[in-house]
Motif scaffolding. Structure first.
Motif, PDB file in Angstrom:
ATOM      1  N   LEU A 779      23.618  18.502 -34.051  1.00 36.19           N
ATOM      2  CA  LEU A 779      23.753  19.771 -33.283  1.00 36.19           C
ATOM      3  C   LEU A 779      22.517  20.636 -33.575  1.00 36.19           C
ATOM      4  CD1 LEU A 779      27.291  20.567 -34.641  1.00 36.19           C
ATOM      5  CD2 LEU A 779      26.635  19.394 -32.594  1.00 36.19           C
ATOM      6  N   ARG A 780      21.813  20.328 -34.537  1.00 31.21           N
ATOM      7  CA  ARG A 780      20.684  21.329 -35.003  1.00 31.21           C
ATOM      8  C   ARG A 780      19.786  20.172 -35.650  1.00 31.21           C
ATOM      9  NH1 ARG A 780      20.808  27.071 -37.676  1.00 31.21           N
ATOM     10  NH2 ARG A 780      21.428  25.557 -39.421  1.00 31.21           N
ATOM     11  N   VAL A 781      18.553  20.498 -35.273  1.00 25.55           N
ATOM     12  CA  VAL A 781      17.406  19.832 -35.950  1.00 25.55           C
ATOM     13  C   VAL A 781      16.343  20.785 -36.429  1.00 25.55           C
ATOM     14  CG1 VAL A 781      15.448  17.870 -36.026  1.00 25.55           C
ATOM     15  CG2 VAL A 781      17.672  17.714 -34.884  1.00 25.55           C
ATOM     16  N   SER A 782      15.706  20.843 -37.422  1.00 18.70           N
ATOM     17  CA  SER A 782      14.776  21.922 -37.868  1.00 18.70           C
ATOM     18  C   SER A 782      13.829  21.332 -38.896  1.00 18.70           C
ATOM     19  CB  SER A 782      15.399  23.001 -38.673  1.00 18.70           C
ATOM     20  OG  SER A 782      16.578  23.634 -37.916  1.00 18.70           O
ATOM     21  N   VAL A 783      12.803  22.187 -38.958  1.00 20.56           N
ATOM     22  CA  VAL A 783      11.499  21.473 -39.830  1.00 20.56           C
ATOM     23  C   VAL A 783      11.569  22.762 -40.865  1.00 20.56           C
ATOM     24  CG1 VAL A 783       9.217  21.022 -40.387  1.00 20.56           C
ATOM     25  CG2 VAL A 783      10.556  20.184 -38.173  1.00 20.56           C
ATOM     26  N   VAL A 784      11.527  22.552 -42.320  1.00 18.94           N
ATOM     27  CA  VAL A 784      11.640  23.500 -43.249  1.00 18.94           C
ATOM     28  C   VAL A 784      10.449  23.425 -44.151  1.00 18.94           C
ATOM     29  CG1 VAL A 784      13.289  24.713 -45.026  1.00 18.94           C
ATOM     30  CG2 VAL A 784      14.044  23.657 -42.944  1.00 18.94           C
ATOM     31  N   GLY A 785       9.618  24.388 -44.015  1.00 17.84           N
ATOM     32  CA  GLY A 785       8.559  24.396 -45.024  1.00 17.84           C
ATOM     33  C   GLY A 785       8.406  25.979 -45.586  1.00 17.84           C
ATOM     34  N   GLU A 786       7.231  26.593 -45.438  1.00 17.22           N
ATOM     35  CA  GLU A 786       7.196  28.015 -45.907  1.00 17.22           C
ATOM     36  C   GLU A 786       8.264  29.113 -44.911  1.00 17.22           C
ATOM     37  OE1 GLU A 786       3.012  28.986 -45.516  1.00 17.22           O
ATOM     38  OE2 GLU A 786       2.321  27.533 -47.254  1.00 17.22           O
ATOM     39  N   SER A 787       8.479  28.283 -43.859  1.00 24.85           N
ATOM     40  CA  SER A 787       9.392  28.859 -43.099  1.00 24.85           C
ATOM     41  C   SER A 787      10.213  27.807 -42.229  1.00 24.85           C
ATOM     42  CB  SER A 787       8.580  29.829 -42.141  1.00 24.85           C
ATOM     43  OG  SER A 787       7.918  29.085 -41.006  1.00 24.85           O
ATOM     44  N   ARG A 788      11.244  28.260 -41.587  1.00 20.74           N
ATOM     45  CA  ARG A 788      11.854  27.245 -40.666  1.00 20.74           C
ATOM     46  C   ARG A 788      11.597  27.225 -39.291  1.00 20.74           C
ATOM     47  NH1 ARG A 788      18.405  26.992 -41.027  1.00 20.74           N
ATOM     48  NH2 ARG A 788      18.545  27.675 -38.782  1.00 20.74           N
ATOM     49  N   THR A 789      11.504  26.187 -38.755  1.00 19.27           N
ATOM     50  CA  THR A 789      11.178  26.093 -37.265  1.00 19.27           C
ATOM     51  C   THR A 789      12.292  25.023 -36.815  1.00 19.27           C
ATOM     52  OG1 THR A 789       8.586  26.131 -37.665  1.00 19.27           O
ATOM     53  CG2 THR A 789       9.471  25.255 -35.381  1.00 19.27           C
ATOM     54  N   ASP A 790      13.000  25.616 -35.865  1.00 19.55           N
ATOM     55  CA  ASP A 790      14.051  25.003 -34.975  1.00 19.55           C
ATOM     56  C   ASP A 790      13.396  24.065 -33.839  1.00 19.55           C
ATOM     57  OD1 ASP A 790      16.092  25.751 -36.733  1.00 19.55           O
ATOM     58  OD2 ASP A 790      16.462  27.465 -35.418  1.00 19.55           O
ATOM     59  N   LEU A 791      13.852  22.865 -33.633  1.00 21.64           N
ATOM     60  CA  LEU A 791      13.197  21.956 -32.704  1.00 21.64           C
ATOM     61  C   LEU A 791      14.347  21.993 -31.345  1.00 21.64           C
ATOM     62  CD1 LEU A 791      12.178  18.781 -34.549  1.00 21.64           C
ATOM     63  CD2 LEU A 791      10.955  21.032 -34.207  1.00 21.64           C
ATOM     64  N   LYS A 792      13.729  21.973 -30.488  1.00 24.34           N
ATOM     65  CA  LYS A 792      14.599  22.029 -29.095  1.00 24.34           C
ATOM     66  C   LYS A 792      14.840  20.767 -28.758  1.00 24.34           C
ATOM     67  CE  LYS A 792      12.892  26.771 -27.982  1.00 24.34           C
ATOM     68  NZ  LYS A 792      12.022  27.451 -26.837  1.00 24.34           N
ATOM     69  N   LEU A 793      16.143  20.719 -28.096  1.00 26.06           N
ATOM     70  CA  LEU A 793      16.523  19.275 -27.374  1.00 26.06           C
ATOM     71  C   LEU A 793      16.167  19.307 -25.870  1.00 26.06           C
ATOM     72  CD1 LEU A 793      18.331  16.554 -27.852  1.00 26.06           C
ATOM     73  CD2 LEU A 793      20.101  17.919 -27.048  1.00 26.06           C
ATOM     74  N   ASN A 794      15.207  18.377 -25.709  1.00 21.85           N
ATOM     75  CA  ASN A 794      14.936  18.183 -24.188  1.00 21.85           C
ATOM     76  C   ASN A 794      15.800  17.500 -23.356  1.00 21.85           C
ATOM     77  OD1 ASN A 794      14.244  15.491 -24.575  1.00 21.85           O
ATOM     78  ND2 ASN A 794      12.075  15.695 -25.084  1.00 21.85           N
ATOM     79  N   LYS A 795      15.562  17.153 -22.096  1.00 21.05           N
ATOM     80  CA  LYS A 795      16.257  16.365 -21.159  1.00 21.05           C
ATOM     81  C   LYS A 795      16.419  14.909 -21.625  1.00 21.05           C
ATOM     82  CE  LYS A 795      15.284  19.263 -17.347  1.00 21.05           C
ATOM     83  NZ  LYS A 795      14.698  19.296 -15.864  1.00 21.05           N
TER      84      LYS A 795
END
Length: 843
Positions: A779-795
């Motif tokens: 449902l959601r995919v993120s990369v977590v480091g010094e901050s969190r970055t959410d990845l977006k789902l493409n077509k």
């Protein structure tokens, strides 16, 4: 491991003094012939042309002292039986014969008891003289015809075929000795009973053992079996420790005798049943025979017998059929040898040479010199169906330090050999070969219907070579079959060869019965190029294999790192590395794949020669390799198929590669990468990355440094069970480049997950990194480091986005929210390189 070899001794030295008694000298003045229960046809004698002249028939002599004399035909005249008469003497003594006709006819009349129509007792044979008028014989043409057949044997002109056409062989009389099984058993039982009753009378014994016999062949067989089972060779008498026994009664009572005791008793017993039997003196290659010593003008040392069956003469030797002599212990070893019962003359002549040429019974008789040069063959040589290909004579001189011996065989046979320094006596050495010593002095190979032994004697000397064989795929001892003498004037300079305790080189003769039907190596000796050798065995069913590599200078721990095996349903592959120059022995052992309780059996042995480039010790296979490398039977049974790499050895020039295969049963899989003396800062598990989509599995490898690695593939076959080894791959990295690891993967990274970018687990600091990943059901995919970055789902259902790596103070974690849970599960973790001082200043 060594082959247990039984050396059977088949012959004895036979020195029997022979002299004529005074009675012989007197009776010889009268032309005499053997009295037989069957009427003999008398040939026209030029010295007895008148009708009223008669031929006087005398019985056989019964004692051993006259045995040799009794078998010698006269120089001239005609005969009517095996005991010849002298024509001139017949003429000179015609008057004596005529005067005694009436008396002798009366004696003959007294002997015409019902049994006398078939036989003469020993008592009457010793003193009866029979005269038969030729006019009377003319009235019985049928009997004349039968007697003519016998009369041709024993003449001074040589032995002629008694019946027209091709001479009968032993197999024409009976197919095998099994037809006598009932008869032999009866004789053995009867012999034991007679011995308990202390019956020593020849006539009584013969009547007992021949009871129920239907023909002459069966009668002769019972006599032969009784002799072989009840009379032992008199070793003490032969050695002079005791007096030799000569009379039949003494031999029977004591149960022992020398050669003349056997032959005279055989003659006496045959007479009792009306079988015409001759004692034949001559030379034999028995105990005491010295190869290379001339027999010319040397007194013969042995006696055997010839018998007349169906109008043809056959040869037999009860002395050699009874057993062997163990000279080391001065004892007799009972061993019934059926070969010497009615032996074919072509085979008998290899060990028995009669004084008179006619008793060779050969169309083309051989000379005493040819007899001496012939290869000595034991009875086992013939019973196994072996044939001599080369050389035809026993004495071999090496050519360029090498000698070759070849034997043919018609059925499955195992061979080995023994080479020792020369001794004069042919029959010497241990009865059994406990160890295959000196096997490094030769190369024994067995191909289709042919055995070849290439000998390389180590020094300038003369050697004795004994060959041993065993029929069928059994574990019984190998028996001595033939002998040679090898003279080596100039030995060849050779490298040390490893011993081969497994009898022969190449595929074993019985390999087919083990399931091995072919080999990629046509020669038994293989030249190894660049220190690498691959051997493939073709199989007719699923087998498993173990390999052994031996080099004179190589330790076992090193040898284990020189071998890798791949087990497939129809092939077995052995990968070999050679770290030393010289000769290696490669031995392969197999058993059926599913029969884990069975023992491994030797199927093939190859001699490998590495004389140029060798493999470095650091290039050998990993020490912890499993027995099954590469895709094979085990992976196929587990449903793992369609491997991208079918070989167990995978080489890469760039330090990275992908292995793909299909997991048809959706098993849980596990991978282990290992290497000796690794210098990486990361565990080797970080250099393996697995992607599982649908049924296809991709194992990506990024090898941190040059060298040899092991990749172990494991699978959980049963739910909740342990992981079982499927196969190992040998990875050979030739790239000097240091490669980065993959990200550290966690259990949430499962089937269908695909990492497109980044494909390395060590990121550059202070940089933007593109992440592209597919996570089914997320449902959601993120990369977590010094901050969190959410990845977006493409077509295309791929989660993507750029992430700042930071200054290496914190790792980056890829996480996803799976299913209905709002919690984030860590899929994998990325490391960030340490920030260098100059990079920090730039920042």
């Amino acid at each position: 491991m060594s082959a247990e070899v039984s050396l059977h001794k088949f012959s004895f030295p036979f020195a029997c003094p022979v002299s004529r008694s005074s009675q012989d000298k007197v009776t010889q003045k009268v032309p005499v012939l053997v009295k037989s229960p069957k009427v003999h046809k008398l040939k026209e004698n030029p010295t007895l042309g008148e009708e009223n002249r008669v031929t006087v028939v005398q019985a056989f002599v019964n004692n051993e002292d006259r045995a040799l004399e009794s078998t010698k035909p006269p120089d001239g005249g005609d005969t009517v039986a095996a005991r010849p008469c002298v024509g001139p003497e017949a003429s000179q003594n015609a008057m004596v014969a005529r005067q005694s006709v009436a008396e002798n006819l009366r004696v003959e009349g007294e002997d015409q008891r019902p049994a006398a129509k078939r036989q003469l007792s020993s008592e009457s044979a010793a003193k009866s003289i029979t005269a038969v008028k030729k006019s009377a014989l003319r009235k019985e043409p049928n009997e004349q015809k039968h007697l003519h057949q016998k009369a041709q044997l024993g003449q001074g002109g040589g032995v002629k075929a008694a019946l027209p056409g091709k001479r009968k062989r032993r197999k024409d009389l009976f197919k095998s000795s099994e037809v006598f099984h009932r008869l032999d058993s009866h004789v053995i039982r009867a012999g034991e009973e007679l011995k308990l009753k202390r019956v020593y009378d020849v006539k009584t014994i013969v009547q007992s053992v021949t009871q129920g016999c239907r023909n002459e062949l069966e009668q002769l067989r019972t006599i032969w079996v009784w002799l072989c089972n009840n009379i032992e060779y008199d070793v003490s008498g032969y050695l002079g420790h005791t007096e030799k026994l000569s009379s039949p009664e003494e031999v029977i009572a004591a149960g022992r005798g020398v050669c003349c005791g056997y032959s005279s008793l055989c003659t006496e017993m045959c007479r009792e049943v009306g079988i015409e039997c001759q004692e034949v003196p001559g030379h034999s290659k028995g105990i005491g025979y010295r190869q290379g010593h001339s027999l010319k003008n040397v007194k013969s040392d042995h006696l055997w017998n010839a018998v007349l069956l169906g109008g043809e003469w056959f040869l037999l030797d009860a002395c050699w059929g009874a057993g062997r002599v163990d000279m080391q212990h001065e004892s007799f070893v009972k061993r019934f040898d059926d070969f010497y019962f009615l032996t074919d003359p072509e085979e008998f002549i290899d060990s028995h040479f009669p004084d008179e040429e006619k008793w060779q019974l050969l169309d083309k008789p051989i000379s005493i010199e040819e007899f001496e040069q012939r290869v000595f063959k034991t009875s086992a040589f013939f019973t196994m169906g072996l044939s001599l290909i080369s050389p035809l004579h026993y004495h071999i001189v090496t050519d360029d330090g090498e000698a070759t011996i070849s034997l043919g065989f018609s059925k499955l046979t195992t061979f080995t050999y023994e080479i020792t320094q020369h001794q004069d006596l042919l029959h010497c050495g241990a009865l059994e070969q406990k160890e295959s010593i000196n096997s490094s002095f030769g190369l024994l190979t067995v191909s289709h219907r042919c055995m070849k032994l290439q000998l390389l004697p180590p020094e300038s000397d003369t050697y004795d070579v004994k060959l041993f064989a065993r029929s069928g795929n059994t574990t019984t001892p190998l028996v001595w079959v033939c002998s040679f003498t090898v003279e080596c004037p100039n030995p060849r300079a050779t490298e040390d060869m490893p011993e081969n305790p497994f009898l022969s080189w190449g595929l074993q003769p019985f390999a087919g019965s083990l399931g091995v039907i072919g080999s990629s190596q046509n020669s038994e000796v293989a030249e190894v190029e660049d220190g690498v050798f691959d051997l493939v065995l073709k199989t007719c069913r699923s087998l498993t294999v173990l390999c052994e590599l031996v080099h004179p200078q190589m330790e076992g721990a090193v040898a284990r790192c020189c071998l890798a095996t791949q087990i497939q349903p129809d092939t077995l592959t052995c990968y070999v590395l050679c770290p030393f120059h010289g000769f290696y022995r490669l031995s392969l052992f197999v058993r059926d794949y599913d029969k884990t309780e069975d023992k491994f059996q030797n199927a093939a042995n190859y001699l490998l020669h590495c004389k140029e480039k060798v493999v470095g010790l650091e290039e050998l296979f990993p020490p912890n390799l499993g027995s099954a490398c590469g895709p094979g039977t085990r992976t196929a049974k587990a449903g793992l198929s369609r491997f991208s790499h079918n070989s167990a050895i995978v080489s890469t020039q760039q330090g990275k590669c992908n292995l793909t295969f299909h997991n048809q049963q959706d098993l849980d899989l596990h991978y282990v990468l290992s290497k000796e003396n690794i210098s990486s800062n990361f565990p080797l598990s970080r250099y393996v990355f697995c992607t599982y989509t649908d049924r296809k599995v991709t194992v990506s490898l990024s090898l941190p440094e040059a060298g040899v690695y092991r990749l172990g593939l494991y699978a959980r076959i049963t739910t909740g069970g342990d992981f079982s080894p499927m196969c190992d791959f040998v990875l050979r990295n030739n790239s000097p480049q240091i490669r980065p690891p993959f990200p550290c993967v966690y259990s949430a990274w499962g089937k269908g997950c695909v990492l497109f970018e980044p494909r390395v687990g060590l990121l550059e600091p202070l940089s933007w990194v593109l992440f592209r990943v597919r996570v089914p059901g997320a449902l959601r995919v993120s990369v977590v480091g010094e901050s969190r970055t959410d990845l977006k789902l493409n077509k295309t259902r791929v989660w993507e986005g750029e992430v700042f790596s930071g200054n290496s103070l914190q790792q980056l974690k890829l996480a996803a929210s799976l299913g209905d849970s709002s919690e984030m599960s860590v899929l994998m973790m990325f490391d960030v390189k340490q920030l260098q001082p100059e990079d920090a200043n730039k920042d």
